[in-house]
Write an enzyme that holds these catalytic residues in place. Structure first.
Site, PDB file in Angstrom:
ATOM      1  N   LYS A 105      -6.092  -5.731  -3.304  1.00 32.09           N
ATOM      2  CA  LYS A 105      -6.853  -6.165  -2.141  1.00 32.09           C
ATOM      3  C   LYS A 105      -7.899  -5.128  -1.779  1.00 32.09           C
ATOM      4  O   LYS A 105      -7.805  -3.974  -2.196  1.00 32.09           O
ATOM      5  CB  LYS A 105      -5.924  -6.436  -0.950  1.00 32.09           C
ATOM      6  CG  LYS A 105      -5.242  -5.199  -0.373  1.00 32.09           C
ATOM      7  CD  LYS A 105      -4.353  -5.587   0.804  1.00 32.09           C
ATOM      8  CE  LYS A 105      -3.665  -4.396   1.419  1.00 32.09           C
ATOM      9  NZ  LYS A 105      -4.526  -3.441   2.093  1.00 32.09           N
TER      10      LYS A 105
ATOM     11  N   ASP B 133       0.776  -1.249   0.000  1.00 27.58           N
ATOM     12  CA  ASP B 133       0.000   0.000   0.000  1.00 27.58           C
ATOM     13  C   ASP B 133       0.805   1.295   0.000  1.00 27.58           C
ATOM     14  O   ASP B 133       0.331   2.312   0.517  1.00 27.58           O
ATOM     15  CB  ASP B 133      -0.967   0.040   1.191  1.00 27.58           C
ATOM     16  CG  ASP B 133      -1.995  -1.078   1.169  1.00 27.58           C
ATOM     17  OD1 ASP B 133      -2.071  -1.810   0.169  1.00 27.58           O
ATOM     18  OD2 ASP B 133      -2.711  -1.220   2.169  1.00 27.58           O
TER      19      ASP B 133
ATOM     20  N   CYS C 261      -2.650  -2.349   7.821  1.00 25.35           N
ATOM     21  CA  CYS C 261      -2.349  -3.384   6.825  1.00 25.35           C
ATOM     22  C   CYS C 261      -1.023  -4.097   7.071  1.00 25.35           C
ATOM     23  O   CYS C 261      -0.918  -5.287   6.774  1.00 25.35           O
ATOM     24  CB  CYS C 261      -2.403  -2.783   5.426  1.00 25.35           C
ATOM     25  SG  CYS C 261      -4.054  -2.123   5.051  1.00 25.35           S
TER      26      CYS C 261
END
Length: 183
Positions: free
Chosen positions: A85, A9, A118
């Site tokens: 995701k 990310d 995350c």
């Protein structure tokens, strides 16, 4: 043992000017780029993870927006897989585990954002799946949080989550130490 670099990310919305800038994202990206360069030089596997927010009311990582794109400093090269995701856990409802299995990976060096979300959930899930994990603490970023009316500074959030991951889930260390251990 085959170790893959898992970059989670590090997308435009987490950088200055993005919809959800984090504390220290630019610095974390510099360290992540060092890891990426070394893994590429040595032909080690690299997997990029990109979050797409599909829940109603989401304000960042919106599909089709520049903010959802992986930051240019860490842009995937041809042949480097990008796993998309929709949840904090990079393994949940994705092809990540199959990709890693196909690459013969049994260990992960994890970096990215957000440390308290995350990175934490992905490292714990990887541990539960049997991967040996390392987390590059200085290649991760987070943000200030609030709980019970108290502001928790990003540095404290980072320290708390790295400490919680350190045993038994992952070896948590700085980029230089982790790069030295790859030799």
């Amino acid at each position: 043992m085959t170790t893959a670099l898992l970059i989670v990310d590090l997308q435009n919305d987490y950088f200055t000017g993005g919809a959800m800038p984090l504390v220290g994202t630019e610095e974390a990206a510099v360290q992540a780029a060092r890891l990426l360069e070394r893994f590429r030089e040595e032909g080690r596997p690299v997997v990029h993870v990109r979050h797409l927010s599909v829940r109603p009311g989401a304000t960042f990582f919106l599909p089709g927006t520049p903010g959802a794109e992986i930051h240019a400093s860490l842009a995937p090269r041809d042949g480097e897989p990008v796993v998309e995701k929709n949840f904090p856990n990079s393994f949940r409802d994705t092809v990540l585990q199959e990709r890693l299995g196909g690459l013969g990976v049994d260990a992960l060096l994890i970096c990215g954002a957000m440390s308290h979300m995350c990175i934490d959930t992905t490292a714990r899930a990887a541990f539960d799946l049997g991967f040996r994990c390392s987390v590059a603490a200085d290649a991760c970023a987070t943000r200030d949080l609030e709980f019970a009316g108290r502001k928790v500074q990003a540095a404290d959030v980072q320290a708390a989550f790295m400490a919680a991951l350190a045993l038994p889930f992952a070896r948590v260390a700085g980029t230089t130490e982790l790069l030295d251990s790859l030799a």
